[in-house]
Write a protein that holds these residues in place. Structure first.
Motif, short mmCIF file in Angstrom:
data_model
loop_
_atom_site.label_atom_id
_atom_site.label_comp_id
_atom_site.label_asym_id
_atom_site.label_seq_id
_atom_site.Cartn_x
_atom_site.Cartn_y
_atom_site.Cartn_z
N ALA A 87 3.93 -3.71 -5.75
CA ALA A 87 3.76 -2.88 -4.80
C ALA A 87 2.23 -2.78 -4.74
O ALA A 87 1.21 -2.83 -5.66
CB ALA A 87 4.42 -1.52 -5.30
N TYR A 88 1.89 -2.47 -3.24
CA TYR A 88 0.23 -2.39 -3.07
C TYR A 88 -0.01 -1.20 -2.04
O TYR A 88 1.02 -0.89 -1.52
CB TYR A 88 -0.29 -3.60 -2.63
N THR A 89 -0.97 -0.33 -2.24
CA THR A 89 -1.25 0.72 -1.50
C THR A 89 -2.78 0.68 -1.17
O THR A 89 -3.44 0.31 -1.91
CB THR A 89 -0.66 2.06 -2.02
N ASP A 90 -3.08 1.44 -0.07
CA ASP A 90 -4.29 1.71 0.51
C ASP A 90 -4.56 3.12 1.19
O ASP A 90 -3.39 3.43 1.99
CB ASP A 90 -5.07 0.46 1.31
N THR A 91 -5.48 3.48 1.04
CA THR A 91 -5.71 4.96 1.78
C THR A 91 -7.25 5.09 2.37
O THR A 91 -8.18 4.55 1.80
CB THR A 91 -5.83 6.00 0.83
N VAL A 104 -2.42 6.30 5.32
CA VAL A 104 -2.08 5.74 4.11
C VAL A 104 -1.10 4.45 4.46
O VAL A 104 -0.23 4.74 5.32
CB VAL A 104 -1.05 6.79 3.04
N TYR A 106 1.40 1.17 2.58
CA TYR A 106 1.87 0.60 1.44
C TYR A 106 2.76 -0.62 1.83
O TYR A 106 3.20 -0.67 2.90
CB TYR A 106 2.53 1.43 0.55
N THR A 108 5.73 -3.50 -0.44
CA THR A 108 6.44 -3.86 -1.75
C THR A 108 6.97 -5.20 -1.41
O THR A 108 7.61 -5.50 -0.23
CB THR A 108 7.76 -2.88 -1.97
#
Length: 116
Positions: A87-91, A104, A106, A108
């Motif tokens: 899983a990856y996320t960025d804001t 935001v 993300y 998966t």
């Protein structure tokens, strides 16, 4: 979308055809479920459904032109020998020029395939 393009509502500018804009954006939202390469741009243009302007319609048409130039670029699921979950996320903190809210995102991967 253009790099670093900041769409916003500018008072006193020309409004465009609301019904056409809404129909196009609705179709793009549906399409973005299998074309994640347009998901961010579609999310941004959908913010202006209530008060759209020429710049917003121009951004929609840019997405449509991109899709015409890249047919068959949807998601391909392939069988892998593992079921590893990643899983990856960025804001982007308070970068929205209209309301200063954060953006935001993300995704998966399960077995190397995108699922969310």
């Amino acid at each position: 979308m253009q790099v670093n393009q900041k769409l916003k509502i500018v008072e006193g500018t020309t409004l465009t055809d609301k019904e056409r804009y809404q129909r196009l954006v609705e179709k793009l939202i549906y399409l973005s479920h299998t074309r994640f390469d347009i998901a961010y741009a579609v999310g941004i243009i959908s913010l202006f459904m209530h008060k759209l302007q020429e710049d917003h319609m121009e951004a929609v048409m840019r997405i449509v032109r991109y899709l015409k130039g890249a047919p068959g670029s949807g998601i391909i699921f392939k069988r892998n020998d593992h079921l590893k979950v990643e899983a990856y996320t960025d804001t982007d903190w308070t970068d929205n020029p209209n309301d200063r809210r954060s953006t935001v995102g993300y995704f998966t991967l399960v077995g190397g395939n995108l699922v969310t």
